[in-house]
Scaffold this motif. Structure first.
Motif, mmCIF file in Angstrom:
data_model
loop_
_atom_site.group_PDB
_atom_site.id
_atom_site.type_symbol
_atom_site.label_atom_id
_atom_site.label_comp_id
_atom_site.label_asym_id
_atom_site.label_seq_id
_atom_site.Cartn_x
_atom_site.Cartn_y
_atom_site.Cartn_z
ATOM 1 N N SER A 1 1.021 -1.123 -0.240
ATOM 2 C CA SER A 1 0.095 -0.088 -0.050
ATOM 3 C C SER A 1 1.040 1.239 -0.099
ATOM 4 C CB SER A 1 -1.227 0.290 1.390
ATOM 5 O OG SER A 1 -0.225 0.207 2.364
ATOM 6 N N GLU B 1 3.316 -2.655 -14.186
ATOM 7 C CA GLU B 1 2.500 -1.016 -13.879
ATOM 8 C C GLU B 1 3.356 -0.189 -13.169
ATOM 9 O OE1 GLU B 1 0.201 -3.262 -10.853
ATOM 10 O OE2 GLU B 1 1.605 -4.207 -12.731
ATOM 11 N N TYR B 2 4.645 -0.733 -13.183
ATOM 12 C CA TYR B 2 6.317 0.218 -11.708
ATOM 13 C C TYR B 2 6.397 0.057 -12.731
ATOM 14 C CZ TYR B 2 2.809 -0.587 -8.135
ATOM 15 O OH TYR B 2 1.745 0.158 -7.215
ATOM 16 N N LYS C 1 -0.248 12.789 1.216
ATOM 17 C CA LYS C 1 -1.541 11.722 1.847
ATOM 18 C C LYS C 1 -0.086 11.158 2.663
ATOM 19 C CE LYS C 1 -4.523 11.136 -1.659
ATOM 20 N NZ LYS C 1 -4.919 10.150 -2.371
ATOM 21 N N ASP D 1 2.189 9.401 -10.280
ATOM 22 C CA ASP D 1 2.214 9.423 -12.019
ATOM 23 C C ASP D 1 2.809 8.479 -12.067
ATOM 24 O OD1 ASP D 1 -0.081 9.405 -13.790
ATOM 25 O OD2 ASP D 1 2.007 10.266 -14.700
ATOM 26 N N TYR D 2 3.030 6.678 -11.706
ATOM 27 C CA TYR D 2 3.592 6.491 -12.093
ATOM 28 C C TYR D 2 5.529 6.192 -12.659
ATOM 29 C CZ TYR D 2 -0.169 3.673 -10.317
ATOM 30 O OH TYR D 2 -1.105 2.829 -9.601
ATOM 31 N N LYS E 1 1.895 2.085 -3.708
ATOM 32 C CA LYS E 1 0.474 1.966 -4.546
ATOM 33 C C LYS E 1 0.120 3.799 -4.162
ATOM 34 C CE LYS E 1 -1.236 -2.170 -4.231
ATOM 35 N NZ LYS E 1 -2.776 -3.251 -3.798
ATOM 36 N N LEU E 2 0.570 4.793 -2.758
ATOM 37 C CA LEU E 2 -0.340 5.456 -2.346
ATOM 38 C C LEU E 2 1.159 6.585 -3.481
ATOM 39 C CD1 LEU E 2 -1.466 7.039 -0.592
ATOM 40 C CD2 LEU E 2 -0.225 6.603 0.596
ATOM 41 N N THR F 1 -5.856 5.718 5.046
ATOM 42 C CA THR F 1 -4.890 6.682 4.771
ATOM 43 C C THR F 1 -5.634 7.814 5.525
ATOM 44 O OG1 THR F 1 -4.205 5.713 2.686
ATOM 45 C CG2 THR F 1 -4.439 7.644 2.456
ATOM 46 N N ALA G 1 3.311 6.197 -5.730
ATOM 47 C CA ALA G 1 3.078 5.790 -7.061
ATOM 48 C C ALA G 1 1.683 6.627 -7.541
ATOM 49 C CB ALA G 1 3.016 4.478 -8.036
ATOM 50 N N GLU G 2 0.288 6.464 -7.081
ATOM 51 C CA GLU G 2 -0.443 7.603 -7.748
ATOM 52 C C GLU G 2 -0.366 9.071 -7.804
ATOM 53 O OE1 GLU G 2 -3.302 6.290 -4.876
ATOM 54 O OE2 GLU G 2 -3.785 4.590 -5.643
ATOM 55 N N MET G 3 0.645 9.308 -6.657
ATOM 56 C CA MET G 3 0.738 10.633 -6.480
ATOM 57 C C MET G 3 1.852 11.401 -7.647
ATOM 58 S SD MET G 3 0.793 11.754 -2.214
ATOM 59 C CE MET G 3 1.766 9.805 -1.784
#
Length: 363
Positions: free
Chosen positions: A172, A214-215, A296, A182-183, A175-176, A352, A178-180
């Protein structure tokens, strides 16, 4: 290594279920040394003993919390909550421990607690193996061992109270971040000590998550260690940003590390350029969320972690459970809990925090 998880938690039962909450060491009560001299069963006898789930919790149980270090604010919350929980079942609890988080710093405290005939020792291990010998000596004398936050070796404790699934925490966090970002981009990890069981387990899951397709445009360039020391974590953050000019993000899965990193970034030219996330407490991170340094971050409730650990220790010392998979016990306001594989009891998934919800929490 707690971290024993809030003004809104008491009224937000749904969050307790969600975090279990989910959320996260100095003061503590003291207990008088016991003069008890009853012979303790050997570990083999204890392992063969049958649990009696209907046995009442014994009164007057002596519990000792041994955090990674007593000046860790996260573990202070954890331990103080456990000390308060002990009062509910008429037990006595205290916190003792070293001022540094080195691998061997907890050993002398374990030896002293054995001499004091504690009913249970609750430990956030700085090094899973370094504490194993003295913990086994404690078990041989009938003292129950509960690890929390950071596990000891499995054969050196009865139960591990895990704040969240280690896999879920590690994945997690990636993922957190990566989302911020843009990977895309170079990232670093600012950990606690190099031997911390929980940190290393989370980092392995982070690396495994980063190996997914995806990474592919994200690259882990460095794992740095701040040793759960504020100043060293601050300096390590500075070093990372100077050594890696293309760095896009930092994950710091330690409450000491993330706050120190945020403090450095907030007063530097990197504010707004570097994305920082990790594990921290709302009160610790509120100013950095509000000034835009951090978007976050995550955690569980450290008060609930200490509370659950205290009840698990009491259940063990009272013979309600032995630590075997499938056994259940009642943990006060947290309800019934089930022991999983390898004696692990999971508090709940991480939660989160962001600008939209951080003012709802006070711990």
């Amino acid at each position: 290594m707690v971290i024993s998880i809030a003004r809104r938690f008491a009224s937000t039962v749904a969050v307790t279920s969600l975090l279990a909450l989910g959320l996260a060491a100095c003061g503590g009560g003291t207990t008088k040394d016991s003069a008890s001299s009853s012979a303790a069963p050997a570990p083999a006898e204890s392992a063969a003993a049958s649990a009696n789930p209907n046995a009442p919790l014994k009164e007057g149980l002596k519990l000792a919390f041994l955090p990674k270090q007593i000046n860790n604010p996260y573990e202070t919350i954890v331990d103080n909550a456990g000390i308060e929980a002990a009062k509910e079942f008429k037990g006595e609890a205290k916190e003792v421990g070293p001022s540094d988080a080195s691998a061997s710093s907890q050993i002398s405290y374990i030896n002293t607690l054995i001499q004091q005939n504690q009913d249970a020792i609750l430990i956030a291990a700085n090094d899973a193996n370094a504490v194993c010998g003295p913990l086994k000596q404690a078990m041989a004398k009938g003292i129950k061992i509960v690890s929390y936050d950071s596990d000891a070796a499995k054969d050196c404790r009865d139960i591990f109270i895990n704040q969240a699934s280690s896999e879920e925490v590690g994945r997690s966090q990636v993922k957190l971040l990566a989302e911020m970002i843009d990977y895309k981009g170079e990232i670093a990890i600012l950990s606690a000590t190099a031997n911390a069981t929980n940190q290393n387990t989370w980092i392995e899951f982070m690396k495994d998550e980063l190996a997914k397709p995806e990474y592919k445009d994200m690259k882990l360039v460095k794992v740095a260690y701040g040793d759960d020391d504020d100043q060293k974590s601050f300096q390590e953050t500075q070093g990372l940003l100077q050594a890696y000019p293309n760095l896009k993000g930092i994950i710091s899965p330690t409450t000491v590390g993330i706050s120190a990193a945020a403090r450095y970034i907030s007063g530097s030219k990197y504010k707004g350029e570097i994305t920082l996330t990790g594990l921290g407490t709302p009160n610790q991170m509120r100013q950095f969320i509000k000034d835009g340094t951090v978007q976050k971050f995550a955690l569980w409730n450290p008060k609930d972690l200490g509370y659950l650990a205290a009840y698990a220790a009491a259940a063990l010392a009272s013979g309600q459970i032995t630590g075997a998979e499938g056994e259940t016990f009642k943990a006060g306001k947290l309800g019934e809990r089930t022991i999983g594989k390898d004696g692990e009891v999971i508090l709940g998934p991480p939660f989160t925090f962001d600008s939209g919800n951080i003012d709802q929490f006070d711990f």
